[in-house]
Design a protein around this motif. Structure first.
Motif, PDB file in Angstrom:
ATOM      1  N   SER A   1      73.011  52.322  26.632  1.00 38.68           N
ATOM      2  CA  SER A   1      72.802  53.392  25.654  1.00 38.68           C
ATOM      3  C   SER A   1      72.193  52.883  24.353  1.00 38.68           C
ATOM      4  O   SER A   1      71.578  53.642  23.610  1.00 38.68           O
ATOM      5  N   GLN A   2      72.413  51.607  24.051  1.00 40.65           N
ATOM      6  CA  GLN A   2      71.907  50.974  22.833  1.00 40.65           C
ATOM      7  C   GLN A   2      72.365  51.696  21.566  1.00 40.65           C
ATOM      8  O   GLN A   2      71.656  51.706  20.554  1.00 40.65           O
ATOM      9  N   ARG A   3      73.548  52.294  21.615  1.00 41.75           N
ATOM     10  CA  ARG A   3      74.097  52.920  20.417  1.00 41.75           C
ATOM     11  C   ARG A   3      74.513  51.845  19.424  1.00 41.75           C
ATOM     12  O   ARG A   3      74.928  50.749  19.811  1.00 41.75           O
ATOM     13  N   GLU A   4      74.447  52.205  18.163  1.00 42.99           N
ATOM     14  CA  GLU A   4      74.796  51.237  17.115  1.00 42.99           C
ATOM     15  C   GLU A   4      76.282  50.924  17.107  1.00 42.99           C
ATOM     16  O   GLU A   4      76.703  49.795  16.862  1.00 42.99           O
ATOM     17  N   PHE A   5      77.108  51.963  17.396  1.00 43.47           N
ATOM     18  CA  PHE A   5      78.559  51.797  17.353  1.00 43.47           C
ATOM     19  C   PHE A   5      79.134  51.903  18.767  1.00 43.47           C
ATOM     20  O   PHE A   5      78.882  52.874  19.471  1.00 43.47           O
ATOM     21  N   LEU A   6      79.921  50.912  19.156  1.00 38.88           N
ATOM     22  CA  LEU A   6      80.644  50.964  20.416  1.00 38.88           C
ATOM     23  C   LEU A   6      82.133  51.060  20.124  1.00 38.88           C
ATOM     24  O   LEU A   6      82.672  50.284  19.334  1.00 38.88           O
ATOM     25  N   LEU A   7      82.792  52.002  20.782  1.00 38.22           N
ATOM     26  CA  LEU A   7      84.228  52.199  20.630  1.00 38.22           C
ATOM     27  C   LEU A   7      84.852  52.011  22.005  1.00 38.22           C
ATOM     28  O   LEU A   7      84.630  52.813  22.909  1.00 38.22           O
TER      29      LEU A   7
END
Length: 205
Positions: free
Chosen positions: A125-131
């Protein structure tokens, strides 16, 4: 980055009331606490899965069970997501041995493989934030170590929950304890040993 969070489930007492959570940008932060402390709920609020007073954009939440559709494969998920192959995804694919389960339906995978598949989708996904909720709990020691290495290489902000104090110490110095809807302890040392963390956990968590 600072969050001020208020949340309650319908017809219940507030779970979080003016909770202040400070997370360093571009680093890994670990939340620890007993079962029922609210760690999973907190990640869901921050990611926007649950409605809360404050969420972040460009985030991807991976629940402890992987969060994938059981009759789809990892390959299907990546295609639907439209994720772009990237260096971190490629390295994780190799380290996790994903070639052996890439085309299998999620329902046919082991618990550990499901978690690894969920992590691979998150990396794609290359999202900035991973939770990440308890990402180590279902992984064998080798793949838990692989995940720690991958997270430390990753560019971006990561917040994860963990009950494994040894891996917590190895993953990040940014460690906080959640209890009764509040942050009750925060590591202020540049380095912390597992024994020091265990003692703090016994006293505060």
């Amino acid at each position: 980055m600072q969050f001020n969070i208020n949340f309650n489930y319908k017809k219940k007492e507030p779970l979080f009331q003016n909770l202040t959570l400070e997370i360093p940008d571009g680093e890994i932060s670990v939340l620890c606490g007993h079962n029922g402390a609210g760690k999973t709920t907190l990640l869901k609020i921050i990611s926007g899965v649950l409605p809360g007073s404050q969420t972040i954009d460009n985030a991807w939440f991976v629940p402890a069970q992987g969060g994938l559709i059981r009759h789809f494969s990892l390959q299907d998920h990546v295609k639907i997501l439209g994720g772009t192959p990237n260096e971190l995804y490629d390295e994780a694919f190799e380290l996790f041995g994903a070639e052996t389960f890439y085309k299998k339906r999620i329902a046919k995978l082991s618990t550990g493989q499901i978690v690894m598949a969920g992590l691979l989708v998150a990396f794609a996904s290359q999202r900035e934030f991973l939770l990440l909720d308890e990402p180590y709990s279902s992984l064998d020691p080798t793949n838990a170590e692989n995940l720690k290495t991958l997270l430390q290489k990753r560019k971006g902000t990561t917040i994860l929950t963990s009950h494994d104090l040894f891996l917590t110490c190895e993953t990040s110095k940014n460690i906080q304890f959640l209890k009764h809807g509040k942050i009750v302890w925060k590591n202020e040392q540049n380095e912390i040993t597992v024994d020091e963390l265990k003692n703090a956990y016994k006293e505060f968590a």
